[in-house]
Motif scaffolding. Sequence first.
Motif, PDB file in Angstrom:
ATOM      1  N   GLU A 159       0.846  -1.185   0.000  1.00 58.37           N
ATOM      2  CA  GLU A 159       0.000   0.000   0.000  1.00 58.37           C
ATOM      3  C   GLU A 159       0.882   1.236   0.000  1.00 58.37           C
ATOM      4  OE1 GLU A 159      -3.566   2.070   2.597  1.00 58.37           O
ATOM      5  OE2 GLU A 159      -2.743   0.117   3.178  1.00 58.37           O
ATOM      6  N   LEU A 160       0.536   2.205  -0.844  1.00 58.93           N
ATOM      7  CA  LEU A 160       1.328   3.423  -0.938  1.00 58.93           C
ATOM      8  C   LEU A 160       1.127   4.271   0.309  1.00 58.93           C
ATOM      9  CD1 LEU A 160       0.541   4.279  -4.661  1.00 58.93           C
ATOM     10  CD2 LEU A 160       2.695   3.407  -3.761  1.00 58.93           C
ATOM     11  N   SER A 161       2.211   4.906   0.754  1.00 61.14           N
ATOM     12  CA  SER A 161       2.133   5.758   1.941  1.00 61.14           C
ATOM     13  C   SER A 161       1.229   6.955   1.666  1.00 61.14           C
ATOM     14  CB  SER A 161       3.522   6.253   2.316  1.00 61.14           C
ATOM     15  OG  SER A 161       4.391   5.170   2.545  1.00 61.14           O
ATOM     16  N   SER A 162       0.611   7.461   2.705  1.00 60.82           N
ATOM     17  CA  SER A 162      -0.239   8.636   2.524  1.00 60.82           C
ATOM     18  C   SER A 162       0.625   9.847   2.198  1.00 60.82           C
ATOM     19  CB  SER A 162      -1.060   8.890   3.788  1.00 60.82           C
ATOM     20  OG  SER A 162      -0.206   9.075   4.894  1.00 60.82           O
ATOM     21  N   PRO A 163       0.135  10.735   1.328  1.00 63.32           N
ATOM     22  CA  PRO A 163       0.949  11.881   0.920  1.00 63.32           C
ATOM     23  C   PRO A 163       1.130  12.880   2.056  1.00 63.32           C
ATOM     24  CG  PRO A 163      -1.252  12.049   0.002  1.00 63.32           C
ATOM     25  CD  PRO A 163      -1.173  10.707   0.661  1.00 63.32           C
ATOM     26  N   ASN A 164       2.300  13.472   2.123  1.00 67.80           N
ATOM     27  CA  ASN A 164       2.592  14.503   3.116  1.00 67.80           C
ATOM     28  C   ASN A 164       2.683  15.831   2.362  1.00 67.80           C
ATOM     29  OD1 ASN A 164       3.649  16.256   4.998  1.00 67.80           O
ATOM     30  ND2 ASN A 164       5.218  14.863   5.748  1.00 67.80           N
ATOM     31  N   TYR A 165       1.663  16.675   2.502  1.00 67.89           N
ATOM     32  CA  TYR A 165       1.605  17.913   1.724  1.00 67.89           C
ATOM     33  C   TYR A 165       2.557  18.986   2.235  1.00 67.89           C
ATOM     34  CZ  TYR A 165      -2.391  15.587  -0.319  1.00 67.89           C
ATOM     35  OH  TYR A 165      -3.190  14.665  -0.964  1.00 67.89           O
ATOM     36  N   ASN A 166       3.327  18.657   3.268  1.00 70.99           N
ATOM     37  CA  ASN A 166       4.392  19.559   3.718  1.00 70.99           C
ATOM     38  C   ASN A 166       5.763  19.101   3.221  1.00 70.99           C
ATOM     39  OD1 ASN A 166       2.652  21.297   5.137  1.00 70.99           O
ATOM     40  ND2 ASN A 166       2.600  19.877   6.861  1.00 70.99           N
ATOM     41  N   PHE A 167       5.778  18.062   2.397  1.00 67.18           N
ATOM     42  CA  PHE A 167       7.001  17.620   1.717  1.00 67.18           C
ATOM     43  C   PHE A 167       6.860  17.976   0.237  1.00 67.18           C
ATOM     44  CE2 PHE A 167       9.858  14.200   3.813  1.00 67.18           C
ATOM     45  CZ  PHE A 167       9.996  14.969   4.947  1.00 67.18           C
ATOM     46  N   HIS A 168       7.628  18.954  -0.207  1.00 65.42           N
ATOM     47  CA  HIS A 168       7.576  19.421  -1.594  1.00 65.42           C
ATOM     48  C   HIS A 168       8.817  18.914  -2.334  1.00 65.42           C
ATOM     49  CE1 HIS A 168       4.821  23.090  -0.513  1.00 65.42           C
ATOM     50  NE2 HIS A 168       4.420  21.954   0.030  1.00 65.42           N
ATOM     51  N   ILE A 169       8.631  18.421  -3.557  1.00 67.53           N
ATOM     52  CA  ILE A 169       9.760  17.828  -4.270  1.00 67.53           C
ATOM     53  C   ILE A 169       9.899  18.427  -5.668  1.00 67.53           C
ATOM     54  CG2 ILE A 169       8.360  15.846  -5.039  1.00 67.53           C
ATOM     55  CD1 ILE A 169      10.994  14.156  -4.635  1.00 67.53           C
ATOM     56  N   PHE A 170      11.101  18.877  -6.013  1.00 64.87           N
ATOM     57  CA  PHE A 170      11.356  19.513  -7.311  1.00 64.87           C
ATOM     58  C   PHE A 170      11.374  18.457  -8.425  1.00 64.87           C
ATOM     59  CE2 PHE A 170      13.237  22.390  -4.146  1.00 64.87           C
ATOM     60  CZ  PHE A 170      12.505  23.533  -4.446  1.00 64.87           C
ATOM     61  N   TYR A 171      10.647  18.773  -9.507  1.00 68.97           N
ATOM     62  CA  TYR A 171      10.428  17.803 -10.588  1.00 68.97           C
ATOM     63  C   TYR A 171      10.671  18.464 -11.938  1.00 68.97           C
ATOM     64  CZ  TYR A 171       7.915  14.339 -13.452  1.00 68.97           C
ATOM     65  OH  TYR A 171       7.564  13.398 -14.397  1.00 68.97           O
ATOM     66  N   TYR A 172      11.334  17.711 -12.845  1.00 70.55           N
ATOM     67  CA  TYR A 172      11.699  18.228 -14.167  1.00 70.55           C
ATOM     68  C   TYR A 172      11.054  17.385 -15.266  1.00 70.55           C
ATOM     69  CZ  TYR A 172      14.851  21.044 -11.460  1.00 70.55           C
ATOM     70  OH  TYR A 172      15.332  21.941 -10.545  1.00 70.55           O
ATOM     71  N   SER A 173      10.360  18.071 -16.185  1.00 67.98           N
ATOM     72  CA  SER A 173       9.680  17.379 -17.282  1.00 67.98           C
ATOM     73  C   SER A 173      10.317  17.751 -18.619  1.00 67.98           C
ATOM     74  CB  SER A 173       8.194  17.749 -17.288  1.00 67.98           C
ATOM     75  OG  SER A 173       8.025  19.150 -17.454  1.00 67.98           O
ATOM     76  N   TYR A 193       8.892  13.354  10.350  1.00 65.06           N
ATOM     77  CA  TYR A 193       8.531  14.776  10.337  1.00 65.06           C
ATOM     78  C   TYR A 193       7.086  14.970  10.802  1.00 65.06           C
ATOM     79  CZ  TYR A 193       7.288  19.327   8.277  1.00 65.06           C
ATOM     80  OH  TYR A 193       6.832  20.612   8.070  1.00 65.06           O
ATOM     81  N   ARG A 194       6.197  14.090  10.339  1.00 61.89           N
ATOM     82  CA  ARG A 194       4.790  14.166  10.727  1.00 61.89           C
ATOM     83  C   ARG A 194       4.624  14.036  12.239  1.00 61.89           C
ATOM     84  NH1 ARG A 194       1.163  12.453   5.920  1.00 61.89           N
ATOM     85  NH2 ARG A 194       2.641  10.835   5.370  1.00 61.89           N
ATOM     86  N   LYS A 195       5.336  13.055  12.801  1.00 57.33           N
ATOM     87  CA  LYS A 195       5.226  12.820  14.239  1.00 57.33           C
ATOM     88  C   LYS A 195       5.811  13.977  15.043  1.00 57.33           C
ATOM     89  CE  LYS A 195       5.270   7.797  13.795  1.00 57.33           C
ATOM     90  NZ  LYS A 195       6.089   6.571  13.910  1.00 57.33           N
ATOM     91  N   GLU A 196       6.955  14.492  14.584  1.00 56.77           N
ATOM     92  CA  GLU A 196       7.577  15.609  15.313  1.00 56.77           C
ATOM     93  C   GLU A 196       6.730  16.869  15.190  1.00 56.77           C
ATOM     94  OE1 GLU A 196      11.654  16.377  15.160  1.00 56.77           O
ATOM     95  OE2 GLU A 196      12.274  14.260  15.289  1.00 56.77           O
ATOM     96  N   GLN A 197       6.113  17.057  14.017  1.00 57.37           N
ATOM     97  CA  GLN A 197       5.296  18.242  13.836  1.00 57.37           C
ATOM     98  C   GLN A 197       4.096  18.236  14.786  1.00 57.37           C
ATOM     99  OE1 GLN A 197       3.650  18.847   9.827  1.00 57.37           O
ATOM    100  NE2 GLN A 197       4.554  20.881   9.822  1.00 57.37           N
ATOM    101  N   GLU A 198       3.560  17.054  15.044  1.00 52.85           N
ATOM    102  CA  GLU A 198       2.464  16.934  16.015  1.00 52.85           C
ATOM    103  C   GLU A 198       2.922  17.412  17.402  1.00 52.85           C
ATOM    104  OE1 GLU A 198       1.125  12.917  15.981  1.00 52.85           O
ATOM    105  OE2 GLU A 198       0.353  13.026  13.924  1.00 52.85           O
TER     106      GLU A 198
END
Length: 464
Positions: A104-118, A455-460
């Motif tokens: 199962e894919l992990s739930s998305p973390n919208y506070n993790f931004h990733i640079f992407y090149y197309s 990060y999610r746990k620490e942010q809590e």
Amino acid sequence: WILNYVIMARFRRRTCIILLLFILFICSIMMALKTLRPDRAGFGDPFGLGLLPELQQRTMLLDNKQNSLNRVQGDPVTHVSNLHGIAVNTMKASMPPVNKLEEELSSPNYNFHIFYYSWFGNPQFDGKYIHWNHPLLPHWDPKIANNYPKGRHNPPEDIGANFYPELGSYSSKDPSVIEAHMKQMRSASTGVIVLSWYPPGMADENGEPTDDLVPVILDYAHKYDLKVTFHIEPYKDRDDRSMYHNVKYIIDKYGGHPAFYRHKTSTGRFLPMFYVYDSYVTIPEIWANLLTVSGSQTIRNTPYDALFIALLVEERHKHDIHRSGFDGMYTYFATNGFSYGSSHHNWASLKAFCDSNNLMFIPSVGPGYIDTSIRPWNNHNTRNRVNGKYYETAFSAALLVRPEIISITSFNEWHEGTQIEKAVPKRTGQVVYLDYKPHKPNVYLELTQKWSEKYRKEQEQWLM
């Protein structure tokens, strides 16, 4: 005649014995195969589904749709009713358990931004190679430049990268590649794709225009519950006026898509976000025209207002960023020590500056850096991955300053060796590519997922 009768009788008896033995043999094989079937198998169990590709595909689609529905309630960016998900869950509870065909894919973390090149291309989809055939860039000092090779790379065996992608010298237009990328980013528990963007008809000096690819990327991102924001590149004649028109263009054209990213501010507003690469090349007075309420070209308090994040390279840039009217700063470079902004030990003071001036601080972490495939003279900026330890050190440094968002450089900037996309060992005639051994090709996706959860746990804890 009697002799013939005896012979025929023996033949029939022998035939019956052989037939009986054959039936017993078939029965024993069937019993043996049954014992190989897992005890937990129920209707729809994936055991053996590889022989039925249509059924396998249908089952995977159902699983992906179910996962997507179950996660809707936890999406902090787009609030959608969860009633349908509850109905599906109820129906699922009444059915026998079905094992997943894949993790199962992990739930998305919208506070993790990733640079992407197309910006990558190949003959099959683009009629030629794009970016994989990157030229070798000469050093600015002719005396040094003469000591290094010139020319350009010759794909598919020889590409402009020190690592080699598992997907080969792919095209960014290939739908199967886009989907594979979305799946990898989602498996890493990132949530927001920061898409490198040039205005329509424009591109970097080694590429081709890619704005027409944005709708496809948005669609595939939405399929995996990912969001897309834009990394505005330093296109020709970028100033306050052109930026206003381009921001308006992006919001008008893409702002209605469910995968378009909006960030919830402290005041409860949901605003688009734009990263502005090389923002420092434009003087603060020009930016202030666009980004301050009193500016002559102001975008503030209009339907196109947004959060604008500037690139901080030198320490003095923090004052320029504040004066320009930006909403925050990011550091981009994955080379610890390369610039003031990319040096981990400076992040605490930058965060303190941002906090005191109501700015967002978005540190950028990366798995390493090596660009000698296109800048053969740039060895001193190489940062060894140390089997993932460099990446984890960067994450650890980022978490120490408790940022609202962490950015990742990068998913697939292969030229600079900052990618976390899957890479594989490869050796050609004269080139031996680096790889992720002794780990598997997905090791950096797994590390990202690990730190996303941490990060999610620490942010809590920070919010308590």
